[in-house]
Design an enzyme around this catalytic site. Structure first.
Site, PDB file in Angstrom:
ATOM      1  N   ALA A  13      -7.507  -9.044  56.201  1.00 57.71           N
ATOM      2  CA  ALA A  13      -6.467  -8.206  56.803  1.00 57.71           C
ATOM      3  C   ALA A  13      -7.092  -7.125  57.681  1.00 57.71           C
ATOM      4  O   ALA A  13      -6.387  -6.293  58.240  1.00 57.71           O
ATOM      5  CB  ALA A  13      -5.620  -7.562  55.708  1.00 57.71           C
ATOM      6  N   GLU A  88     -15.021  -2.865  49.588  1.00 64.55           N
ATOM      7  CA  GLU A  88     -15.049  -3.779  48.434  1.00 64.55           C
ATOM      8  C   GLU A  88     -14.769  -3.012  47.133  1.00 64.55           C
ATOM      9  O   GLU A  88     -15.378  -3.270  46.088  1.00 64.55           O
ATOM     10  CB  GLU A  88     -16.396  -4.501  48.327  1.00 64.55           C
ATOM     11  CG  GLU A  88     -16.817  -5.255  49.575  1.00 64.55           C
ATOM     12  CD  GLU A  88     -15.984  -6.507  49.841  1.00 64.55           C
ATOM     13  OE1 GLU A  88     -15.076  -6.810  49.043  1.00 64.55           O
ATOM     14  OE2 GLU A  88     -16.256  -7.164  50.868  1.00 64.55           O
ATOM     15  N   ILE A 172     -19.508 -14.857  44.797  1.00 63.53           N
ATOM     16  CA  ILE A 172     -20.180 -14.222  45.928  1.00 63.53           C
ATOM     17  C   ILE A 172     -20.583 -15.245  46.984  1.00 63.53           C
ATOM     18  O   ILE A 172     -21.108 -16.301  46.674  1.00 63.53           O
ATOM     19  CB  ILE A 172     -21.445 -13.485  45.448  1.00 63.53           C
ATOM     20  CG1 ILE A 172     -21.095 -12.513  44.335  1.00 63.53           C
ATOM     21  CG2 ILE A 172     -22.091 -12.746  46.608  1.00 63.53           C
ATOM     22  CD1 ILE A 172     -19.948 -11.611  44.648  1.00 63.53           C
ATOM     23  N   CYS A 182       1.458 -16.211  51.404  1.00 59.74           N
ATOM     24  CA  CYS A 182       2.602 -15.517  50.815  1.00 59.74           C
ATOM     25  C   CYS A 182       2.762 -15.988  49.361  1.00 59.74           C
ATOM     26  O   CYS A 182       2.155 -16.967  48.942  1.00 59.74           O
ATOM     27  CB  CYS A 182       3.874 -15.778  51.616  1.00 59.74           C
ATOM     28  SG  CYS A 182       4.464 -17.482  51.482  1.00 59.74           S
ATOM     29  N   HIS A 185       3.974 -19.701  48.956  1.00 59.84           N
ATOM     30  CA  HIS A 185       2.943 -20.722  49.208  1.00 59.84           C
ATOM     31  C   HIS A 185       1.812 -20.648  48.186  1.00 59.84           C
ATOM     32  O   HIS A 185       1.141 -21.635  47.915  1.00 59.84           O
ATOM     33  CB  HIS A 185       2.446 -20.632  50.650  1.00 59.84           C
ATOM     34  CG  HIS A 185       3.428 -21.260  51.614  1.00 59.84           C
ATOM     35  ND1 HIS A 185       4.090 -20.538  52.580  1.00 59.84           N
ATOM     36  CD2 HIS A 185       3.881 -22.541  51.693  1.00 59.84           C
ATOM     37  CE1 HIS A 185       4.919 -21.355  53.228  1.00 59.84           C
ATOM     38  NE2 HIS A 185       4.815 -22.564  52.704  1.00 59.84           N
TER      39      HIS A 185
END
Ligand SMILES: [Zn+2]
Length: 192
Positions: A13, A88, A172, A182, A185
Site C-alpha cells: 500500500a 515493519e 522472510i 478484499c 476474495h
C-alpha cells in the site's frame, strides 16, 4: 504535544514510501528524524528502508530484544531528534511498543509506526495489536484488490499461486508470494 501514530495497511500500500516521504519532510525543515526497521527484513540489505518506487534510506535495525527507549534516548542525548519512524512495526514486541510510548511521553518525540495490521491468517501481529491499543492516532493506508474494492486482507500463495492456509506468521524474503485482497476474495481464496 508529541503523539504515537500507527499507519497500517495490507501489503504493497506504499507504507515505506509514506515513511520515507515523512522523513524527507522533517529533514527539509532542518529537523532530524531517526528511522528504524526490523532486523529480520533483509530484502534490500541490512539497515535500509526501500520503497517499491525507488526511494531508499539508511535505517537503524531493531531485534526482538532491542530496548528502543534506551537506544533512542542515547541518540537524542548526542543530538536532538525530532521524529522516530518505525518500518515493519508489526514485528515489534508488546514491550517495544510500550518503550515507544515512553519515547512519546517522556522524551516528547513523535513516533510514527508503519506496518501490517494482520497476517495471512487474518490474525493480528503482536506489534499491531498493541499499536492499535495504545497509539494516539490510527491511520489506514489503502490499497485495492484486483476487483477494485479496498484490500484489507493478505493471502500467502504457493509457487502455483494457490492460497495457503497454514505456516509461520513470518516468512522472510517471501514478499512476492503475498497478495492483498478484499475480505470477500480472501474468504474465497481460503476456501471459507
Ligand atoms: Zn476483491
Amino acid at each position: 504535544m508529541a503523539q504515537m501514530y500507527f499507519y497500517y495497511s495490507a501489503m504493497n500500500a506504499g507504507k515505506s514510501t509514506t515513511l520515507l516521504q515523512s522523513s524527507f519532510n522533517y529533514q527539509e525543515r532542518g529537523m532530524t528524524p531517526v528511522i528504524f526497521t526490523a532486523a529480520l527484513d533483509d530484502r534490500y540489505g541490512v539497515g535500509k528502508v526501500s520503497s517499491r518506487i525507488g526511494l531508499q534510506s539508511d535505517a537503524h535495525l531493531y531485534r526482538s530484544d532491542t530496548d528502543l527507549y534506551f537506544e533512542i534516548a542515547a541518540l537524542h542525548e548526542v543530538e536532538q531528534r525530532h521524529c522516530i519512524l518505525v518500518d515493519e512495526c508489526q514485528f515489534l514486541t508488546r514491550e517495544q511498543v510500550y518503550q515507544l510510548t515512553e519515547v512519546v511521553d517522556k522524551l516528547r518525540i513523535p513516533v510514527l509506526c508503519y506496518g501490517l495490521r494482520t497476517d495471512f491468517l487474518g490474525e493480528l501481529f503482536e506489534g499491531s495489536k498493541y499499536l492499535l491499543s495504545w497509539a494516539d492516532k490510527l491511520v489506514e493506508l489503502k490499497t485495492i484488490c484486483h476487483c477494485g474494492r479496498k484490500a484489507n486482507m493478505v493471502i500467502r500463495t504457493d509457487e502455483h499461486g494457490n492460497a495457503i492456509a497454514e505456516g509461520a506468521q513470518v516468512d522472510i524474503g517471501g514478499n512476492d508470494r503475498y497478495v492483498s485482497v478484499c475480505r470477500q476474495h480472501y474468504k474465497e481464496a481460503m476456501g471459507k
